[in-house]
Scaffold this motif. Structure first.
Motif, PDB file in Angstrom:
ATOM      1  N   ASP A  14       0.816  -1.207   0.000  1.00 19.34           N
ATOM      2  CA  ASP A  14       0.000   0.000   0.000  1.00 19.34           C
ATOM      3  C   ASP A  14       0.857   1.267   0.000  1.00 19.34           C
ATOM      4  OD1 ASP A  14      -2.215  -1.623   0.029  1.00 19.34           O
ATOM      5  OD2 ASP A  14      -2.673  -1.308   2.156  1.00 19.34           O
ATOM      6  N   LEU A  15       1.916   1.280   0.815  1.00 24.05           N
ATOM      7  CA  LEU A  15       2.791   2.448   0.850  1.00 24.05           C
ATOM      8  C   LEU A  15       3.485   2.666  -0.488  1.00 24.05           C
ATOM      9  CD1 LEU A  15       4.422   2.120   4.384  1.00 24.05           C
ATOM     10  CD2 LEU A  15       2.838   3.886   3.616  1.00 24.05           C
ATOM     11  N   ASN A  16       3.943   1.596  -1.094  1.00 21.50           N
ATOM     12  CA  ASN A  16       4.575   1.730  -2.404  1.00 21.50           C
ATOM     13  C   ASN A  16       3.579   2.212  -3.449  1.00 21.50           C
ATOM     14  OD1 ASN A  16       7.287   1.044  -1.883  1.00 21.50           O
ATOM     15  ND2 ASN A  16       6.738  -1.099  -1.744  1.00 21.50           N
ATOM     16  N   VAL A  18       0.972   4.189  -2.859  1.00 23.36           N
ATOM     17  CA  VAL A  18       0.765   5.607  -2.586  1.00 23.36           C
ATOM     18  C   VAL A  18       1.908   6.423  -3.185  1.00 23.36           C
ATOM     19  CG1 VAL A  18       0.743   7.350  -0.740  1.00 23.36           C
ATOM     20  CG2 VAL A  18      -0.659   5.302  -0.540  1.00 23.36           C
ATOM     21  N   ILE A  19       3.125   5.939  -3.032  1.00 21.51           N
ATOM     22  CA  ILE A  19       4.282   6.649  -3.583  1.00 21.51           C
ATOM     23  C   ILE A  19       4.201   6.699  -5.104  1.00 21.51           C
ATOM     24  CG2 ILE A  19       6.789   6.509  -3.899  1.00 21.51           C
ATOM     25  CD1 ILE A  19       6.895   5.512  -0.948  1.00 21.51           C
ATOM     26  N   ARG A  20       3.860   5.572  -5.734  1.00 23.12           N
ATOM     27  CA  ARG A  20       3.738   5.561  -7.201  1.00 23.12           C
ATOM     28  C   ARG A  20       2.635   6.503  -7.670  1.00 23.12           C
ATOM     29  NH1 ARG A  20       4.738   0.076  -6.359  1.00 23.12           N
ATOM     30  NH2 ARG A  20       2.522  -0.429  -6.435  1.00 23.12           N
ATOM     31  N   ASP A  21       1.502   6.502  -6.960  1.00 26.56           N
ATOM     32  CA  ASP A  21       0.402   7.399  -7.322  1.00 26.56           C
ATOM     33  C   ASP A  21       0.805   8.862  -7.173  1.00 26.56           C
ATOM     34  OD1 ASP A  21      -1.134   5.174  -7.833  1.00 26.56           O
ATOM     35  OD2 ASP A  21      -2.334   5.324  -5.986  1.00 26.56           O
ATOM     36  N   GLU A  54      12.193   6.272   3.691  1.00 24.79           N
ATOM     37  CA  GLU A  54      11.776   5.651   4.949  1.00 24.79           C
ATOM     38  C   GLU A  54      11.168   4.273   4.712  1.00 24.79           C
ATOM     39  OE1 GLU A  54      11.331   5.487   9.115  1.00 24.79           O
ATOM     40  OE2 GLU A  54      12.562   6.706   7.794  1.00 24.79           O
ATOM     41  N   VAL A  55      10.373   4.129   3.663  1.00 20.79           N
ATOM     42  CA  VAL A  55       9.798   2.820   3.325  1.00 20.79           C
ATOM     43  C   VAL A  55      10.919   1.821   3.039  1.00 20.79           C
ATOM     44  CG1 VAL A  55       8.507   1.558   1.556  1.00 20.79           C
ATOM     45  CG2 VAL A  55       7.554   3.629   2.547  1.00 20.79           C
TER      46      VAL A  55
END
Length: 103
Positions: A14-16, A18-21, A54-55
């Protein structure tokens, strides 16, 4: 795969995403103008860069700790095979009893 690992994997996915979006959003808003927008975009890019780092750091930390835990478990089992078998049998018995009660 354990429940904790599934949740960790889902969180990282999910975090990845969000970053791509967010990167895609920044790419698509390049034609916007205005000093306030440019300033906000620069702050957002900085925040996004920090979040990405951070991810990656958290992912590396989780992998390292998982490997350390696996090594410690392996060493313990090799040094204490009978205790390990007893613990495994006890956990199996408890799970069996819990499953039997819930039916």
């Amino acid at each position: 795969m354990s429940s904790v690992e599934q949740h960790k994997d889902q969180l990282m996915h999910d975090l990845n995403q969000v970053i791509r979006d967010a990167e895609e959003l920044l790419k698509n808003t390049e034609q916007q103008s205005g000093e306030g927008f440019k300033s906000a975009k620069a702050r957002f890019e900085h925040t996004l860069k920090n979040a990405k780092a951070e991810v990656e750091r958290i992912e590396d930390l989780v992998v390292t700790r998982t490997k350390e835990a696996a090594k410690a478990t392996d060493v313990y089992v090799k040094e204490n095979p009978w205790q390990s078998a007893g613990i495994a049998a006890g956990v199996g018995l408890l799970l069996g009893l819990l499953i039997g009660r819930s039916k």
